[in-house]
Design a protein around this motif. Sequence first.
Motif, PDB file in Angstrom:
ATOM      1  N   ALA A 205       0.830  -1.206   0.000  1.00  0.00           N
ATOM      2  CA  ALA A 205       0.000   0.000   0.000  1.00  0.00           C
ATOM      3  C   ALA A 205       0.865   1.256   0.000  1.00  0.00           C
ATOM      4  O   ALA A 205       0.626   2.191  -0.775  1.00  0.00           O
ATOM      5  CB  ALA A 205      -0.932  -0.009   1.211  1.00  0.00           C
ATOM      6  N   PHE A 206       1.881   1.294   0.852  1.00  0.00           N
ATOM      7  CA  PHE A 206       2.760   2.466   0.900  1.00  0.00           C
ATOM      8  C   PHE A 206       3.606   2.565  -0.365  1.00  0.00           C
ATOM      9  O   PHE A 206       3.867   3.671  -0.854  1.00  0.00           O
ATOM     10  CB  PHE A 206       3.645   2.411   2.148  1.00  0.00           C
ATOM     11  N   THR A 207       4.039   1.431  -0.883  1.00  0.00           N
ATOM     12  CA  THR A 207       4.813   1.445  -2.130  1.00  0.00           C
ATOM     13  C   THR A 207       3.996   2.030  -3.270  1.00  0.00           C
ATOM     14  O   THR A 207       4.489   2.846  -4.064  1.00  0.00           O
ATOM     15  CB  THR A 207       5.267   0.016  -2.487  1.00  0.00           C
ATOM     16  N   THR A 208       2.730   1.638  -3.361  1.00  0.00           N
ATOM     17  CA  THR A 208       1.851   2.171  -4.404  1.00  0.00           C
ATOM     18  C   THR A 208       1.615   3.655  -4.218  1.00  0.00           C
ATOM     19  O   THR A 208       1.639   4.429  -5.188  1.00  0.00           O
ATOM     20  CB  THR A 208       0.500   1.422  -4.381  1.00  0.00           C
ATOM     21  N   ALA A 209       1.397   4.090  -2.978  1.00  0.00           N
ATOM     22  CA  ALA A 209       1.158   5.510  -2.708  1.00  0.00           C
ATOM     23  C   ALA A 209       2.361   6.359  -3.099  1.00  0.00           C
ATOM     24  O   ALA A 209       2.211   7.431  -3.706  1.00  0.00           O
ATOM     25  CB  ALA A 209       0.821   5.709  -1.232  1.00  0.00           C
ATOM     26  N   PHE A 210       3.564   5.903  -2.794  1.00  0.00           N
ATOM     27  CA  PHE A 210       4.767   6.658  -3.158  1.00  0.00           C
ATOM     28  C   PHE A 210       4.944   6.682  -4.680  1.00  0.00           C
ATOM     29  O   PHE A 210       5.377   7.686  -5.243  1.00  0.00           O
ATOM     30  CB  PHE A 210       5.995   6.054  -2.474  1.00  0.00           C
ATOM     31  N   ALA A 211       4.634   5.572  -5.344  1.00  0.00           N
ATOM     32  CA  ALA A 211       4.730   5.542  -6.808  1.00  0.00           C
ATOM     33  C   ALA A 211       3.751   6.525  -7.432  1.00  0.00           C
ATOM     34  O   ALA A 211       4.081   7.223  -8.409  1.00  0.00           O
ATOM     35  CB  ALA A 211       4.473   4.128  -7.318  1.00  0.00           C
ATOM     36  N   HIS A 212       2.535   6.603  -6.889  1.00  0.00           N
ATOM     37  CA  HIS A 212       1.568   7.568  -7.401  1.00  0.00           C
ATOM     38  C   HIS A 212       2.026   9.006  -7.158  1.00  0.00           C
ATOM     39  O   HIS A 212       1.843   9.881  -8.011  1.00  0.00           O
ATOM     40  CB  HIS A 212       0.219   7.333  -6.721  1.00  0.00           C
ATOM     41  N   MET A 213       2.620   9.239  -5.993  1.00  0.00           N
ATOM     42  CA  MET A 213       3.133  10.590  -5.707  1.00  0.00           C
ATOM     43  C   MET A 213       4.220  10.968  -6.703  1.00  0.00           C
ATOM     44  O   MET A 213       4.288  12.110  -7.179  1.00  0.00           O
ATOM     45  CB  MET A 213       3.686  10.627  -4.274  1.00  0.00           C
ATOM     46  N   ASP A 214       5.067  10.022  -7.025  1.00  0.00           N
ATOM     47  CA  ASP A 214       6.128  10.281  -7.996  1.00  0.00           C
ATOM     48  C   ASP A 214       5.543  10.640  -9.363  1.00  0.00           C
ATOM     49  O   ASP A 214       6.049  11.534 -10.056  1.00  0.00           O
ATOM     50  CB  ASP A 214       7.025   9.050  -8.105  1.00  0.00           C
ATOM     51  N   ARG A 215       4.470   9.974  -9.756  1.00  0.00           N
ATOM     52  CA  ARG A 215       3.823  10.293 -11.032  1.00  0.00           C
ATOM     53  C   ARG A 215       3.222  11.694 -11.016  1.00  0.00           C
ATOM     54  O   ARG A 215       3.292  12.424 -12.006  1.00  0.00           O
ATOM     55  CB  ARG A 215       2.736   9.266 -11.337  1.00  0.00           C
ATOM     56  N   LEU A 216       2.648  12.076  -9.877  1.00  0.00           N
ATOM     57  CA  LEU A 216       2.087  13.419  -9.777  1.00  0.00           C
ATOM     58  C   LEU A 216       3.169  14.492  -9.923  1.00  0.00           C
ATOM     59  O   LEU A 216       2.939  15.542 -10.519  1.00  0.00           O
ATOM     60  CB  LEU A 216       1.370  13.589  -8.438  1.00  0.00           C
ATOM     61  N   LEU A 217       4.346  14.223  -9.381  1.00  0.00           N
ATOM     62  CA  LEU A 217       5.439  15.186  -9.524  1.00  0.00           C
ATOM     63  C   LEU A 217       5.868  15.313 -10.977  1.00  0.00           C
ATOM     64  O   LEU A 217       6.424  16.342 -11.376  1.00  0.00           O
ATOM     65  CB  LEU A 217       6.628  14.768  -8.651  1.00  0.00           C
ATOM     66  N   GLY A 218       5.607  14.286 -11.773  1.00  0.00           N
ATOM     67  CA  GLY A 218       5.931  14.353 -13.195  1.00  0.00           C
ATOM     68  C   GLY A 218       5.086  15.351 -13.959  1.00  0.00           C
ATOM     69  O   GLY A 218       5.404  15.666 -15.114  1.00  0.00           O
ATOM     70  N   LEU A 219       4.003  15.863 -13.335  1.00  0.00           N
ATOM     71  CA  LEU A 219       3.199  16.890 -13.994  1.00  0.00           C
ATOM     72  C   LEU A 219       3.895  18.245 -13.987  1.00  0.00           C
ATOM     73  O   LEU A 219       3.526  19.131 -14.754  1.00  0.00           O
ATOM     74  CB  LEU A 219       1.833  17.009 -13.302  1.00  0.00           C
ATOM     75  N   GLY A 220       4.868  18.408 -13.116  1.00  0.00           N
ATOM     76  CA  GLY A 220       5.654  19.636 -13.112  1.00  0.00           C
ATOM     77  C   GLY A 220       4.934  20.872 -12.623  1.00  0.00           C
ATOM     78  O   GLY A 220       5.319  21.992 -12.977  1.00  0.00           O
TER      79      GLY A 220
ATOM     80  N   TYR B 213      10.896   2.319   2.216  1.00  0.00           N
ATOM     81  CA  TYR B 213      11.013   1.261   3.223  1.00  0.00           C
ATOM     82  C   TYR B 213       9.847   1.454   4.191  1.00  0.00           C
ATOM     83  O   TYR B 213       9.531   2.578   4.597  1.00  0.00           O
ATOM     84  CB  TYR B 213      12.341   1.376   3.968  1.00  0.00           C
ATOM     85  N   PHE B 214       9.182   0.372   4.578  1.00  0.00           N
ATOM     86  CA  PHE B 214       8.016   0.463   5.451  1.00  0.00           C
ATOM     87  C   PHE B 214       8.204  -0.408   6.682  1.00  0.00           C
ATOM     88  O   PHE B 214       8.739  -1.522   6.591  1.00  0.00           O
ATOM     89  CB  PHE B 214       6.746   0.018   4.708  1.00  0.00           C
ATOM     90  N   LEU B 215       7.754   0.114   7.841  1.00  0.00           N
ATOM     91  CA  LEU B 215       7.855  -0.642   9.083  1.00  0.00           C
ATOM     92  C   LEU B 215       6.657  -0.337   9.984  1.00  0.00           C
ATOM     93  O   LEU B 215       6.431   0.821  10.335  1.00  0.00           O
ATOM     94  CB  LEU B 215       9.152  -0.301   9.830  1.00  0.00           C
ATOM     95  N   PRO B 216       5.881  -1.355  10.362  1.00  0.00           N
ATOM     96  CA  PRO B 216       4.824  -1.151  11.363  1.00  0.00           C
ATOM     97  C   PRO B 216       5.387  -1.386  12.765  1.00  0.00           C
ATOM     98  O   PRO B 216       6.275  -2.221  12.958  1.00  0.00           O
ATOM     99  CB  PRO B 216       3.792  -2.217  10.993  1.00  0.00           C
ATOM    100  N   LEU B 217       4.885  -0.638  13.736  1.00  0.00           N
ATOM    101  CA  LEU B 217       5.387  -0.774  15.106  1.00  0.00           C
ATOM    102  C   LEU B 217       4.221  -0.650  16.079  1.00  0.00           C
ATOM    103  O   LEU B 217       3.460   0.321  16.033  1.00  0.00           O
ATOM    104  CB  LEU B 217       6.426   0.312  15.413  1.00  0.00           C
ATOM    105  N   SER B 218       4.073  -1.633  16.958  1.00  0.00           N
ATOM    106  CA  SER B 218       3.043  -1.570  17.991  1.00  0.00           C
ATOM    107  C   SER B 218       3.457  -0.584  19.075  1.00  0.00           C
ATOM    108  O   SER B 218       4.633  -0.509  19.447  1.00  0.00           O
ATOM    109  CB  SER B 218       2.821  -2.949  18.612  1.00  0.00           C
ATOM    110  N   LEU B 219       2.481   0.161  19.572  1.00  0.00           N
ATOM    111  CA  LEU B 219       2.747   1.132  20.622  1.00  0.00           C
ATOM    112  C   LEU B 219       2.350   0.556  21.972  1.00  0.00           C
ATOM    113  O   LEU B 219       1.252   0.031  22.142  1.00  0.00           O
ATOM    114  CB  LEU B 219       1.967   2.420  20.372  1.00  0.00           C
TER     115      LEU B 219
END
Length: 474
Positions: free
Chosen positions: A183-198, A313-319
């Motif tokens: 999920a986070f990998t996809t979100a970052f990839a989409h953000m990168d595409r948005l930056l391609g709009l300049g 890189y993604f890491l879940p952590l219990s509080l």
Amino acid sequence: MVMDRKPAVEKCCSVLLEDPKENCDSSQDSFSLPEGLSSCEEFGHVKGKTPAPNVLPPGSKYHVVTYPGQSPLVRAVAVGEDRNAAWRKDMEDTSVIIDSYGGKEGTSFFGVFDGFHGRSSAECAARELSVLVLEQLVKLDPSFSLASEQRDFLSQMEPLFERTASTSTDARTVSEDQQMTQAFTTAFAHMDRLLGLGRNETSKIRWSGCTSVVCIVDQETAPEEDPNTLHGRMLIANCGNIHAVVYKNGKSFCMTEDYSLANPRECKRILKEGGTISSNKQHGLVEGLLRATRGLGNYGNRRLRKVVPPKPYFLPLSLDASVGLLVLGSSGLWDGVQPEEIAPIVRRCIHDCRKYHRSASAAKEHHEGLDSSKLRETTEEPDDQGGCNEGPSCGVRLGEQQGEAPKSQPKDPSDKEDAGRDAGVEVNYEWLAASICRKLMKGAVAGGSRENISVIVILLRGLDVLGVQSENGV
């Protein structure tokens, strides 16, 4: 506010098919966001909040704002920035804090974005990455929800995101952590595409880029246990040489991956993929430009785009009660402060805060025993009593008086005395967060950092100043 949505999207998508060197006119290929979508237009502006006044003593060098905890898991938050004017002409970092993230009370989103070759990418990511992450979380966790303006924005971007759609996987064959990582990998990839709009880019040759670290502090209640018992988790992701460090059981732990040329695995990957590493810095520069080996944006340089992916890189952590504090910092912080140095800085501030608290508590007890007529005879002004070296960084509230120093300073009481003397005295965690934040920035500059410095310090419920005994006895 915006023109016809569909034609705008089609036009923006077409820009990505061409070289940004030839199509960098942001006035022609810009795309306006729906009103209300931005949560951080500039540093220090947080939707629905105003910075706390007088956070630092007058004349202080560092800009720090604090916020009370809006979540049962968070006591206080401090956000600091320093341009590092001796080395940097412009401030390219930005930060974001969002309360009630995803429509959930008790859930917050924090992010630090470190810009390169301009501030545009960092600002855009600060506005939109939280929405893109939320889009993915909604698919995995029904407790999250999207606002109507967020759904409108995502529907406009759907044609663009189809170009970066990941291969679907059967949820039954992968673990929850793997699904969250994707999920986070996809979100970052989409953000990168948005930056391609300049959008908002000014360079006609090469657009900006950024590294990022984000964290979601999410409150959870275990149904099989007491509903009044708090359970929580942190979802942390970083892309680049920008990090999150947790203070746990008196020690500090880095929760992120070092995506820089100091990481041998990243060096091997870049060389294997046909990239080059220059030798004009301690660990070199990717294509002679970047220290970070992963990041967002950087359109206009095909060689850089080839070897610097947007994969985080993604890491879940219990509080639990052992986790007391989280620090998010840009690369400028970690250039001068090592992750293991966080713990002694935090312990020192806690020690000073406890010392001041004990003095104030004893003074309050002393004043309550005085005759009121004697109090009226007191006309002398109290001496300035700082809590954390540089002024009252760790104040207390005595009744309605916040951060006041006691009019007299009796000897510090022993730790063995009755703990009941602390009743009615509340530790000011905002001051403590500000003190830690300021000391981190000061330490980064003293440690030789030559980059912009941005820090978010999040004090969690596990940090109990009055009950803490650190490993060195303070």
